[in-house]
Design a protein around this motif. Structure first.
Motif, PDB file in Angstrom:
ATOM      1  N   ILE A 458      -7.613  -2.890   5.033  1.00 44.84           N
ATOM      2  CA  ILE A 458      -6.544  -2.994   4.028  1.00 44.84           C
ATOM      3  C   ILE A 458      -5.202  -2.721   4.715  1.00 44.84           C
ATOM      4  CG2 ILE A 458      -5.581  -1.905   1.942  1.00 44.84           C
ATOM      5  CD1 ILE A 458      -8.039  -3.276   1.100  1.00 44.84           C
ATOM      6  N   ALA A 459      -4.245  -3.597   4.501  1.00 43.38           N
ATOM      7  CA  ALA A 459      -2.952  -3.458   5.176  1.00 43.38           C
ATOM      8  C   ALA A 459      -2.212  -2.204   4.724  1.00 43.38           C
ATOM      9  CB  ALA A 459      -2.094  -4.682   4.862  1.00 43.38           C
ATOM     10  N   SER A 460      -1.440  -1.622   5.630  1.00 37.53           N
ATOM     11  CA  SER A 460      -0.471  -0.607   5.217  1.00 37.53           C
ATOM     12  C   SER A 460       0.627  -1.383   4.505  1.00 37.53           C
ATOM     13  CB  SER A 460       0.123   0.100   6.430  1.00 37.53           C
ATOM     14  OG  SER A 460      -0.906   0.514   7.286  1.00 37.53           O
ATOM     15  N   ASP A 461       0.792  -1.100   3.247  1.00 40.61           N
ATOM     16  CA  ASP A 461       1.682  -1.930   2.438  1.00 40.61           C
ATOM     17  C   ASP A 461       2.625  -1.002   1.673  1.00 40.61           C
ATOM     18  OD1 ASP A 461       2.817  -3.549   0.512  1.00 40.61           O
ATOM     19  OD2 ASP A 461       0.970  -4.660   0.086  1.00 40.61           O
ATOM     20  N   PRO A 462       3.918  -1.040   1.984  1.00 39.49           N
ATOM     21  CA  PRO A 462       4.854  -0.096   1.358  1.00 39.49           C
ATOM     22  C   PRO A 462       4.837  -0.159  -0.169  1.00 39.49           C
ATOM     23  CG  PRO A 462       5.963  -1.499   2.977  1.00 39.49           C
ATOM     24  CD  PRO A 462       4.553  -1.962   2.905  1.00 39.49           C
ATOM     25  N   TYR A 464       2.274   0.109  -1.911  1.00 39.03           N
ATOM     26  CA  TYR A 464       1.213   1.014  -2.372  1.00 39.03           C
ATOM     27  C   TYR A 464       1.174   2.245  -1.481  1.00 39.03           C
ATOM     28  CZ  TYR A 464       0.113  -3.332  -4.638  1.00 39.03           C
ATOM     29  OH  TYR A 464       0.220  -4.483  -5.366  1.00 39.03           O
ATOM     30  N   GLU A 465       1.672   3.324  -2.045  1.00 42.66           N
ATOM     31  CA  GLU A 465       1.828   4.558  -1.287  1.00 42.66           C
ATOM     32  C   GLU A 465       0.537   4.976  -0.577  1.00 42.66           C
ATOM     33  OE1 GLU A 465       3.629   7.445  -3.929  1.00 42.66           O
ATOM     34  OE2 GLU A 465       2.936   8.995  -2.515  1.00 42.66           O
ATOM     35  N   GLY A 466      -0.587   4.834  -1.308  1.00 36.88           N
ATOM     36  CA  GLY A 466      -1.870   5.290  -0.767  1.00 36.88           C
ATOM     37  C   GLY A 466      -2.270   4.571   0.506  1.00 36.88           C
ATOM     38  N   THR A 467      -1.737   3.370   0.713  1.00 35.35           N
ATOM     39  CA  THR A 467      -2.123   2.621   1.916  1.00 35.35           C
ATOM     40  C   THR A 467      -1.277   3.040   3.116  1.00 35.35           C
ATOM     41  OG1 THR A 467      -0.550   0.817   1.562  1.00 35.35           O
ATOM     42  CG2 THR A 467      -2.705   0.597   0.512  1.00 35.35           C
ATOM     43  N   MET A 468      -0.227   3.833   2.869  1.00 31.15           N
ATOM     44  CA  MET A 468       0.680   4.210   3.958  1.00 31.15           C
ATOM     45  C   MET A 468       0.280   5.548   4.587  1.00 31.15           C
ATOM     46  SD  MET A 468       2.590   1.635   3.970  1.00 31.15           S
ATOM     47  CE  MET A 468       3.911   2.051   5.110  1.00 31.15           C
ATOM     48  N   LYS A 469      -0.714   6.209   3.973  1.00 38.37           N
ATOM     49  CA  LYS A 469      -1.126   7.511   4.515  1.00 38.37           C
ATOM     50  C   LYS A 469      -1.893   7.299   5.819  1.00 38.37           C
ATOM     51  CE  LYS A 469      -1.465   9.859   0.120  1.00 38.37           C
ATOM     52  NZ  LYS A 469      -2.336   9.977  -1.012  1.00 38.37           N
ATOM     53  N   PRO A 470      -1.848   8.315   6.723  1.00 36.83           N
ATOM     54  CA  PRO A 470      -2.641   8.175   7.948  1.00 36.83           C
ATOM     55  C   PRO A 470      -4.119   8.045   7.597  1.00 36.83           C
ATOM     56  CG  PRO A 470      -1.358  10.223   7.946  1.00 36.83           C
ATOM     57  CD  PRO A 470      -1.159   9.588   6.620  1.00 36.83           C
ATOM     58  N   ARG A 471      -4.819   7.187   8.289  1.00 35.50           N
ATOM     59  CA  ARG A 471      -6.244   6.993   7.993  1.00 35.50           C
ATOM     60  C   ARG A 471      -7.082   7.489   9.156  1.00 35.50           C
ATOM     61  NH1 ARG A 471      -5.837   0.711   6.062  1.00 35.50           N
ATOM     62  NH2 ARG A 471      -3.880   0.962   4.957  1.00 35.50           N
ATOM     63  N   THR A 472      -8.286   7.859   8.837  1.00 35.34           N
ATOM     64  CA  THR A 472      -9.183   8.240   9.930  1.00 35.34           C
ATOM     65  C   THR A 472     -10.346   7.272   9.951  1.00 35.34           C
ATOM     66  OG1 THR A 472     -10.235   9.760   8.412  1.00 35.34           O
ATOM     67  CG2 THR A 472      -8.680  10.707   9.980  1.00 35.34           C
ATOM     68  N   PHE A 473     -10.844   7.034  11.132  1.00 34.81           N
ATOM     69  CA  PHE A 473     -12.000   6.167  11.270  1.00 34.81           C
ATOM     70  C   PHE A 473     -12.794   6.638  12.478  1.00 34.81           C
ATOM     71  CE2 PHE A 473     -14.010   2.137  12.744  1.00 34.81           C
ATOM     72  CZ  PHE A 473     -14.859   2.002  11.655  1.00 34.81           C
ATOM     73  N   GLU A 474     -14.073   6.871  12.273  1.00 37.30           N
ATOM     74  CA  GLU A 474     -14.941   7.389  13.326  1.00 37.30           C
ATOM     75  C   GLU A 474     -14.282   8.574  14.032  1.00 37.30           C
ATOM     76  OE1 GLU A 474     -16.212   3.999  15.621  1.00 37.30           O
ATOM     77  OE2 GLU A 474     -17.841   3.638  14.195  1.00 37.30           O
ATOM     78  N   GLY A 475     -13.737   9.469  13.221  1.00 32.10           N
ATOM     79  CA  GLY A 475     -13.195  10.713  13.754  1.00 32.10           C
ATOM     80  C   GLY A 475     -11.774  10.614  14.269  1.00 32.10           C
ATOM     81  N   GLY A 476     -11.262   9.411  14.529  1.00 32.85           N
ATOM     82  CA  GLY A 476      -9.920   9.297  15.102  1.00 32.85           C
ATOM     83  C   GLY A 476      -8.901   8.841  14.075  1.00 32.85           C
TER      84      GLY A 476
END
Ligand SMILES: Cc1cc2nc3c(=O)[nH]c(=O)nc-3n(C[C@H](O)[C@H](O)[C@H](O)COP(=O)(O)OP(=O)(O)OC[C@H]3O[C@@H](n4cnc5c(N)ncnc54)[C@H](O)[C@@H]3O)c2cc1C
Length: 617
Positions: A458-462, A464-476
């Motif tokens: 899912i794109a980081s899309d200004p 939608y605030e929730g998409t702009m938060k830092p994401r984690t994947f496989e621990g990173g």
């Protein structure tokens, strides 16, 4: 011991040994996501079961000992959801003359669907069919439309809460009979529960299989959480399994849901080898399921009308129905009348004279639960999982990428997710009344959850605030993802009163199809039948009401009354008669359905069911 059972036990034992040794799991299990096969599966054998045989016997009755002959009745059926259509279908099979009066311009009620200005289909709900839907399976066979069910591989797919972007599965191994196939599926899954937790979960559930319905019914006063605590089940079972199960079954959290619902579902599903195998209809329900039902009804002499809302019921001196009056004044006189209305609408039209009868008084204990169904169209294809997914996220229940799972909505390049948003109000266990929130708020919140479910897609899309938060994947941590999939369009379908809220203690108030009124019967998925508030429940309830009417016509046996609770009888004895408030309004919501909200719908809801719009958060 039967050889089949012995073989199954050996497999289970071998699997248990594997798990106990903590042997490395085959790649197909650890990386479930990559093994999901993108194709439909042949229809499983759902016919060689006792429930299917029972359903078939009832179908056959309409063509044999319940045939009307010269006792043909005119039957007015109010409501053209699955239950009303099922009732009409079986009455017409028996040679009666049913007429369905549906309020809306589309059939199907809670399975109805319509096209938006772009021609995209909007559905009231994401609907899944199960192998353990015997009356539905039999109906598909009778209508000769079995090829419209798109069967998926026999597994359950769960999003991993702690590993965003990862999925895990319960895999049902072909050839292993129920309930061992389910036991094995759970044993082999090492991502959701520890072996200790699995072993602690099984004993409290065993009486369900051994004692059956009696044990199941006795748990209705307990919520799922109460039951877990009473029998010492580990709390993590709730987080890992029951929350997603409860939300999928009744759009409700486990602290609110009756344990009877979970046990009923498990008992139905786990007693049949293919009970939990799932299918999607290959397109919108009005065309692909309701239309063939109508053809069958009309071929056999019945009729189906849309845009004919019932306004009121008028009675004879003896309390039987004299006629029903439709909006606009048209009067319908018939030999028999069947209500196929949702319970919330029925309560509004119960005539004053009936309102103090215990049978109708018990309806006060039932009400529909709110739920929201979302459609989200993306500009790219997301990970294709050709199945229903249990999101296991706080706001979402189940979802599916309909561009992959359903032929009519198929798209190789862009995803269309259909998602059930639940719990969406306090009655369902939530702390926010999402029905009262704006579409924008609901989509904002959902995009945040989707960014977590699909962190690399899912794109980081200004927007939608929730998409702009830092994401984690496989621990990173993941960098921003500007090129990911962007939401291009959405539709928010609110169903303020959907299936009856199966909170503890409700089952005993579900009325029988036979009523104390000589020429009136009830159907609808909320009425008493063993399949919860579901499509199967709606079809079965319609069939049972048809049985009551057809049997009365020829003097044959049919299921009788259900016991009414003593406290209801006592309260009814001193209750003051209530005038019906009537079924007002013109929108889907006024008729117990769902729709994308506009100001007109909001105003109607305010007038009829204002509590739904009380903001809480
Ligand atoms: C979001 C969502 C997801 C779901 N998912 C599933 C699923 O995956 N599997 C499953 O088995 N079930 C599912 N269900 C439940 C299923 O849709 C229902 O149990 C079933 O469709 C109910 O059918 P019914 O005929 O009893 O009631 P309804 O569908 O409510 O039919 C009642 C009919 O009466 C009509 N009516 C109302 N008032 C009047 C009036 N005054 N005059 C004339 N007609 C009137 C209505 O318009 C409607 O057509 C889901 C439901 C929802 C809302």
């Amino acid at each position: 011991m039967a050889p089949r059972t012995a073989r199954a036990l050996l497999c289970v034992a071998a699997a248990a040994a594997l798990v106990a040794k903590r042997a490395p799991l085959p790649r197909s299990i650890t990386r479930a996501r990559s093994t999901i096969v993108m194709k439909d599966f042949p229809q499983p054998n759902v016919f060689d079961t006792d429930p299917y045989r029972e359903g078939s016997r009832l179908s056959d009755r309409f063509k044999t000992d319940l045939q009307a002959g010269d006792k043909k009745k005119k039957v007015a059926i109010i409501g053209g959801g699955l239950s009303g259509l099922s009732c009409a279908k079986y009455l017409s099979d028996a040679g009666h003359e049913p007429t369905v009066y549906e309020a809306r311009d589309v059939l199907g009620g809670k399975v109805s669907a319509w096209q938006d200005a772009d021609g995209d289909w909007i559905e009231t709900g994401l609907h899944i069919f199960f192998g353990a839907y015997p009356n539905m399976m039999r109906l598909f066979k009778e209508l000769d439309i079995e090829d419209r069910l798109q069967w998926k591989v026999h597994k359950m797919v769960f999003a991993m809460q702690e590993l965003p972007g990862e999925f895990t599965t319960f895999d049902f191994i072909p050839g292993i009979p129920a309930p061992f196939n389910f036991g094995l599926a759970i044993l082999l899954n090492q991502k959701m529960l520890t072996l200790g937790e699995k072993l602690q979960t099984a004993p409290p559930l065993l009486p369900m299989l051994v004692e059956g319905q009696e044990f199941i019914d006795a748990q209705d006063e307990l919520s799922v959480l109460d039951f877990m605590r009473k029998y010492g089940m580990p709390e993590r079972i709730n987080e890992e399994v029951f929350i997603s199960m409860a939300k999928a079954l009744d759009f409700i959290d486990p602290d609110k849901l009756s344990m009877t619902v979970v046990l009923t579902a498990m008992n139905r599903f786990l007693n049949e080898d293919n009970g939990l195998q799932m299918a999607f209809l290959d397109g919108n329900q009005p065309d692909r399921l309701c239309a063939p039902m109508v053809e069958s009804i009309e071929r056999n002499g019945g009729k189906v009308f849309c845009e004919k809302p019932m306004e009121r019921i008028e009675l004879n001196e003896d309390g039987s129905i004299k006629k029903v009056v439709l909006r606009g004044g048209e009067e319908v006189v018939a030999d028999e009348y069947v209500s196929a209305l949702p319970v919330d609408v029925l309560k509004r039209v119960v005539p004053e004279k009936w309102s103090t009868m215990p049978y109708f008084k018990q309806l006060d204990e039932l009400e529909g639960i709110p739920v929201i169904n979302l459609h989200m169209w993306f500009d790219k294809k997301l990970t294709t999982i050709d199945h229903l997914c249990f999101s296991r996220s706080p706001l979402l229940s189940v979802y599916a990428d309909m561009s992959t799972t359903c032929k009519e909505y198929a798209d190789d390049d862009k995803s269309m997710l259909e998602l059930v948003f639940a719990p969406c109000s306090p009655i369902a266990g939530g702390d926010t009344n999402w029905i009262a929130k704006s579409d924008e708020d609901i989509i904002q919140a959902t995009m945040g959850e989707l960014a977590r479910l699909f962190p690399t897609e899912i794109a980081s899309d200004p927007r939608y605030e929730g998409t702009m938060k830092p994401r984690t994947f496989e621990g990173g941590a993941l960098p921003e993802l500007p090129d990911g999939a962007k939401l291009r369009k959405s539709a928010v379908v609110r169903v303020p009163r959907s299936v009856y809220a199966a909170i503890p203690g409700r089952n005993k108030y579900r009325p029988s199809q036979k009523s104390p009124i000589d020429n009136f019967s009830l159907c609808g998925c909320f009425t008493s039948q063993k399949f919860l508030g579901s499509m199967e429940g709606a079809i079965l309830a319609g069939k049972l009401a048809a049985e009551v009417v057809a049997a009365r016509a020829v003097g044959a046996d049919a299921p009788g009354d259900k016991v009414i609770q003593q406290h209801v009888i006592d309260e009814a004895a001193t209750a003051s008669p209530k005038k019906p408030v009537g079924c007002k309004g013109r929108t889907a919501v006024a008729f117990g359905g769902g729709y994308t909200f506009d100001q007109a719908i909001k105003r109607e809801l305010e007038g009829q069911d204002a509590v739904q719009l009380t903001p809480l958060n």
